[in-house]
Design an enzyme around this catalytic site. Structure first.
Site, PDB file in Angstrom:
ATOM      1  N   ASP A  30      27.203   0.572  -5.335  1.00  0.00           N
ATOM      2  CA  ASP A  30      27.376   1.291  -6.394  1.00  0.00           C
ATOM      3  C   ASP A  30      28.539   2.543  -6.377  1.00  0.00           C
ATOM      4  OD1 ASP A  30      26.824   2.429  -9.112  1.00  0.00           O
ATOM      5  OD2 ASP A  30      26.003   3.867  -7.958  1.00  0.00           O
ATOM      6  N   HIS A  55       0.759  -1.278   0.093  1.00  0.00           N
ATOM      7  CA  HIS A  55      -0.188  -0.033   0.002  1.00  0.00           C
ATOM      8  C   HIS A  55       0.966   1.138  -0.094  1.00  0.00           C
ATOM      9  CE1 HIS A  55      -2.612  -3.102   1.636  1.00  0.00           C
ATOM     10  NE2 HIS A  55      -3.614  -2.228   1.355  1.00  0.00           N
ATOM     11  N   GLU A  99       8.878  -1.190   3.980  1.00  0.00           N
ATOM     12  CA  GLU A  99       9.534   0.018   3.878  1.00  0.00           C
ATOM     13  C   GLU A  99      10.784   0.019   4.531  1.00  0.00           C
ATOM     14  OE1 GLU A  99       5.639   0.436   2.629  1.00  0.00           O
ATOM     15  OE2 GLU A  99       6.442  -0.511   4.389  1.00  0.00           O
TER      16      GLU A  99
END
Length: 163
Positions: free
Chosen positions: A131, A80, A117
Site C-alpha cells: 500500500d 480464539h 497470529e
C-alpha cells in the site's frame, strides 16, 4: 486421515465450530512466520532511503503487523481471542529478490497456539508495504507467506525443513 491429522474445527456432522480449549494445559507457545514483498530495485532504494510518498514504509509496516497479530480473532472466524505476551516484526532488505523479507514472532502462555497470529502479522505487514509503495511500483508481488516454526502445545514442535 489419522487422529493426529483430523481437522479440529469440523465437528462430527461436518459443521465448522470453535474448538473448546478450556481443559487444555497452559504452555508457552511461540510461532514464527515469514513472507516477502518483491519489487523493482528502484522501489527498494526509495523505501531504504526513506523517500516513499507516504512516509516510513518499514516502520509503518512493522506497527501494522503488530496490530494485526492482536486482531487475528476479529479477522479469522474460528480463532480464539488471545492475550499475547510478545509480538515482534522484523523487516529486512533482500537484494536477491529484490525486495523486503518480513518475519513475525508471536508468543504467549496459553491453551492454544499462535501460528495464525504470526501469519496474520506477516500478511498485514506485507500488504502495508504494498500500500505504501504502490505509487512507485504497482507490480510488486507478495510471496511465500508461511509458518517457519512453532513450539508448545499438544501437537508438539514444528520447524520448516528447507530442501
Amino acid at each position: 486421515m489419522s487422529d493426529g491429522q483430523k481437522l479440529t474445527h469440523i465437528d462430527a456432522s461436518g459443521e465448522a465450530h470453535m474448538v473448546d480449549v478450556g481443559d487444555k494445559a497452559e504452555t508457552v507457545r511461540v510461532a514464527v512466520a515469514e513472507g516477502f514483498v518483491k519489487m523493482k530495485p528502484e522501489t527498494l532504494a526509495l523505501i531504504r532511503d526513506g523517500n516513499a510518498k507516504k512516509g516510513d514504509v518499514i516502520g509503518t509496516a512493522r506497527l501494522a503487523g503488530i496490530m494485526a497479530a492482536k486482531q487475528t480473532a476479529n479477522l479469522i472466524p474460528l480463532c480464539h481471542p488471545l492475550m499475547l505476551t510478545k509480538v515482534a516484526v522484523d523487516i529486512t532488505e533482500d537484494t536477491g529478490l529484490p525486495g523486503l523479507r518480513v518475519e513475525a514472532m508471536v508468543k504467549l502462555s496459553g491453551k492454544t497456539g499462535v501460528e495464525m497470529e504470526a501469519l496474520t502479522a506477516v500478511s498485514i505487514a506485507c500488504l502495508t508495504i504494498y500500500d505504501m509503495a504502490k505509487a512507485a511500483d504497482k507490480g510488486m508481488e507478495i510471496v511465500n507467506i508461511r509458518l517457519l516454526e512453532k513450539s508448545g502445545g499438544k501437537s508438539g514442535d514444528f520447524r520448516r525443513q528447507e530442501s
